[in-house]
Design a protein around this motif. Sequence first.
Motif, PDB file in Angstrom:
ATOM      1  N   VAL A 121       8.865   2.258   1.859  1.00  0.00           N
ATOM      2  CA  VAL A 121       9.624   2.192   0.603  1.00  0.00           C
ATOM      3  C   VAL A 121       9.310   3.390  -0.294  1.00  0.00           C
ATOM      4  O   VAL A 121       8.279   4.033  -0.147  1.00  0.00           O
ATOM      5  CB  VAL A 121       9.318   0.892  -0.171  1.00  0.00           C
ATOM      6  N   THR A 122      10.212   3.637  -1.220  1.00  0.00           N
ATOM      7  CA  THR A 122      10.004   4.701  -2.205  1.00  0.00           C
ATOM      8  C   THR A 122       9.043   4.239  -3.305  1.00  0.00           C
ATOM      9  O   THR A 122       8.188   4.986  -3.758  1.00  0.00           O
ATOM     10  CB  THR A 122      11.354   5.055  -2.874  1.00  0.00           C
ATOM     11  N   ASN A 123       9.250   2.994  -3.732  1.00  0.00           N
ATOM     12  CA  ASN A 123       8.504   2.456  -4.860  1.00  0.00           C
ATOM     13  C   ASN A 123       7.641   1.278  -4.408  1.00  0.00           C
ATOM     14  O   ASN A 123       8.086   0.463  -3.588  1.00  0.00           O
ATOM     15  CB  ASN A 123       9.476   1.996  -5.949  1.00  0.00           C
ATOM     16  N   ALA A 124       6.461   1.201  -4.917  1.00  0.00           N
ATOM     17  CA  ALA A 124       5.579   0.085  -4.565  1.00  0.00           C
ATOM     18  C   ALA A 124       6.207  -1.232  -5.015  1.00  0.00           C
ATOM     19  O   ALA A 124       6.929  -1.286  -6.016  1.00  0.00           O
ATOM     20  CB  ALA A 124       4.219   0.280  -5.224  1.00  0.00           C
ATOM     21  N   LEU A 165       8.564  -8.145   4.008  1.00  0.00           N
ATOM     22  CA  LEU A 165       8.349  -6.752   3.646  1.00  0.00           C
ATOM     23  C   LEU A 165       7.156  -6.170   4.397  1.00  0.00           C
ATOM     24  O   LEU A 165       7.187  -5.031   4.869  1.00  0.00           O
ATOM     25  CB  LEU A 165       8.099  -6.699   2.129  1.00  0.00           C
ATOM     26  N   GLY A 166       6.118  -6.962   4.536  1.00  0.00           N
ATOM     27  CA  GLY A 166       4.883  -6.464   5.123  1.00  0.00           C
ATOM     28  C   GLY A 166       4.087  -5.679   4.098  1.00  0.00           C
ATOM     29  O   GLY A 166       4.567  -5.375   3.005  1.00  0.00           O
ATOM     30  N   THR A 219       0.840  -1.210   0.000  1.00  0.00           N
ATOM     31  CA  THR A 219       0.000   0.000   0.000  1.00  0.00           C
ATOM     32  C   THR A 219       0.869   1.252   0.000  1.00  0.00           C
ATOM     33  O   THR A 219       0.367   2.362  -0.174  1.00  0.00           O
ATOM     34  CB  THR A 219      -0.909   0.026   1.235  1.00  0.00           C
ATOM     35  N   THR A 220       2.159   1.067   0.194  1.00  0.00           N
ATOM     36  CA  THR A 220       3.101   2.190   0.218  1.00  0.00           C
ATOM     37  C   THR A 220       3.985   2.177  -1.019  1.00  0.00           C
ATOM     38  O   THR A 220       4.062   1.171  -1.721  1.00  0.00           O
ATOM     39  CB  THR A 220       3.986   2.094   1.482  1.00  0.00           C
ATOM     40  N   GLY A 221       4.668   3.285  -1.257  1.00  0.00           N
ATOM     41  CA  GLY A 221       5.573   3.397  -2.398  1.00  0.00           C
ATOM     42  C   GLY A 221       4.852   3.915  -3.629  1.00  0.00           C
ATOM     43  O   GLY A 221       3.626   3.796  -3.751  1.00  0.00           O
ATOM     44  N   ARG A 222       5.630   4.503  -4.528  1.00  0.00           N
ATOM     45  CA  ARG A 222       5.049   5.084  -5.743  1.00  0.00           C
ATOM     46  C   ARG A 222       4.412   4.019  -6.630  1.00  0.00           C
ATOM     47  O   ARG A 222       5.090   3.078  -7.051  1.00  0.00           O
ATOM     48  CB  ARG A 222       6.135   5.808  -6.541  1.00  0.00           C
ATOM     49  N   PRO A 223       3.152   4.186  -6.949  1.00  0.00           N
ATOM     50  CA  PRO A 223       2.491   3.202  -7.819  1.00  0.00           C
ATOM     51  C   PRO A 223       2.846   3.376  -9.294  1.00  0.00           C
ATOM     52  O   PRO A 223       2.435   2.573 -10.127  1.00  0.00           O
ATOM     53  CB  PRO A 223       0.998   3.480  -7.573  1.00  0.00           C
ATOM     54  N   TYR A 282      15.645  -2.052  -5.086  1.00  0.00           N
ATOM     55  CA  TYR A 282      14.849  -1.281  -6.045  1.00  0.00           C
ATOM     56  C   TYR A 282      13.609  -0.654  -5.404  1.00  0.00           C
ATOM     57  O   TYR A 282      13.118   0.369  -5.882  1.00  0.00           O
ATOM     58  CB  TYR A 282      14.472  -2.154  -7.243  1.00  0.00           C
ATOM     59  N   ALA A 283      13.144  -1.235  -4.319  1.00  0.00           N
ATOM     60  CA  ALA A 283      12.009  -0.618  -3.617  1.00  0.00           C
ATOM     61  C   ALA A 283      12.433   0.721  -3.013  1.00  0.00           C
ATOM     62  O   ALA A 283      11.641   1.656  -2.922  1.00  0.00           O
ATOM     63  CB  ALA A 283      11.495  -1.553  -2.531  1.00  0.00           C
ATOM     64  N   VAL A 284      13.707   0.792  -2.632  1.00  0.00           N
ATOM     65  CA  VAL A 284      14.204   2.018  -2.017  1.00  0.00           C
ATOM     66  C   VAL A 284      14.706   2.991  -3.078  1.00  0.00           C
ATOM     67  O   VAL A 284      14.477   4.200  -2.995  1.00  0.00           O
ATOM     68  CB  VAL A 284      15.324   1.682  -0.991  1.00  0.00           C
ATOM     69  N   ASP A 285      15.408   2.462  -4.081  1.00  0.00           N
ATOM     70  CA  ASP A 285      16.040   3.340  -5.069  1.00  0.00           C
ATOM     71  C   ASP A 285      16.243   2.575  -6.377  1.00  0.00           C
ATOM     72  O   ASP A 285      17.008   1.610  -6.419  1.00  0.00           O
ATOM     73  CB  ASP A 285      17.397   3.808  -4.513  1.00  0.00           C
TER      74      ASP A 285
END
Length: 297
Positions: free
Chosen positions: A119-122, A113-114, A73-77, A288-291
């Motif tokens: 995270v930055t990216n979904a 991950l949960g 539900t978090t990170g850029r979609p 990649y989720a972070v950067d």
Amino acid sequence: AADAGAAAVLVGNNVPGPLGGTLGSVAEGRLPTGGLLQPDFDALLPRAGTPATLVLATRSATITTRNVIAQTTTGRPDEVVMSGAHLDSVPQGPGINDNGSGSAAQLELALRLGSAPPVTNAVRFAWWGAEESGLIGSTTYVRGLTPEARRDIAVLLNSDMLASPNPAYLVYDGDDSDRVGAPPGPRGSDGIERTLRAALEATGVPPQGTDFDGRSDYGAFIEAGIPAGGLFTGAEEIKTPEDAARWGGQAGAPFDRCYHQACDTVANIDRPALDRMLDALAVGVGTYAVDLGGPNG
Ligand code: PHE
Ligand code: ZN
Ligand code: ZN
């Protein structure tokens, strides 16, 4: 009924055939003779004296198979990190290495991950259906996306066979996919290869490259220009003496001697291999989720 000798029967799904097949499966074996056969099969049997091998494609049915997709539900979609594994197996066996190993790895990654990691990216996990029937689930998924939804996928990491009992430690070769359309450069498949190679090396094994040969679910992503990569511990190919010097195990034997067979059970899993592959994938997904630039591009 006449004795059909050694015959192969294609048995349609959901319909119990003479050899007890399931949908889409090819049951091979000796046809029973006499009363076991159903009338429509009987009618198709060769008369005595005709060639003994035949294929009866008498019954088939259409079934629905599904992909299972789950996203944080978090990170850029619009910069989605996808990680996928096929959930189906061949009818000949339980498919624990191919591909319970990859499917279980996705579950473990998702658990770690949960649902709402910082995270930055979904992150989007996929369990593909019908890979073994011709990459149907993943291909249908990618081709069904709008152009915009396709552009929203930044990277695809593929997990197919992560725990072969005589393992290789293989990373898909990024050059290859770039050649067939993925954007080269920092966010292309080369970067994914470097990231996963470094992550595998950190688990104590020297990785080798392996071609994107079109045999797994990355195909449609590469075709759509989405940078792709992933890990693989080898299928039916034979481990060379050089491989064995690198990774241990048995030279002259297949990486997975139970590939697509009934013996692909939990006993067919190399747990240290699964552990290493999972660790490396976790680094890939987490990186990649972070950067999306990652440490290695
Ligand atoms: N996709 C193949 C299968 O499921 C296995 C495979 C994966 C073969 C990657 C080659 C490369 O049977
Ligand atoms: Zn398979
Ligand atoms: Zn597979």
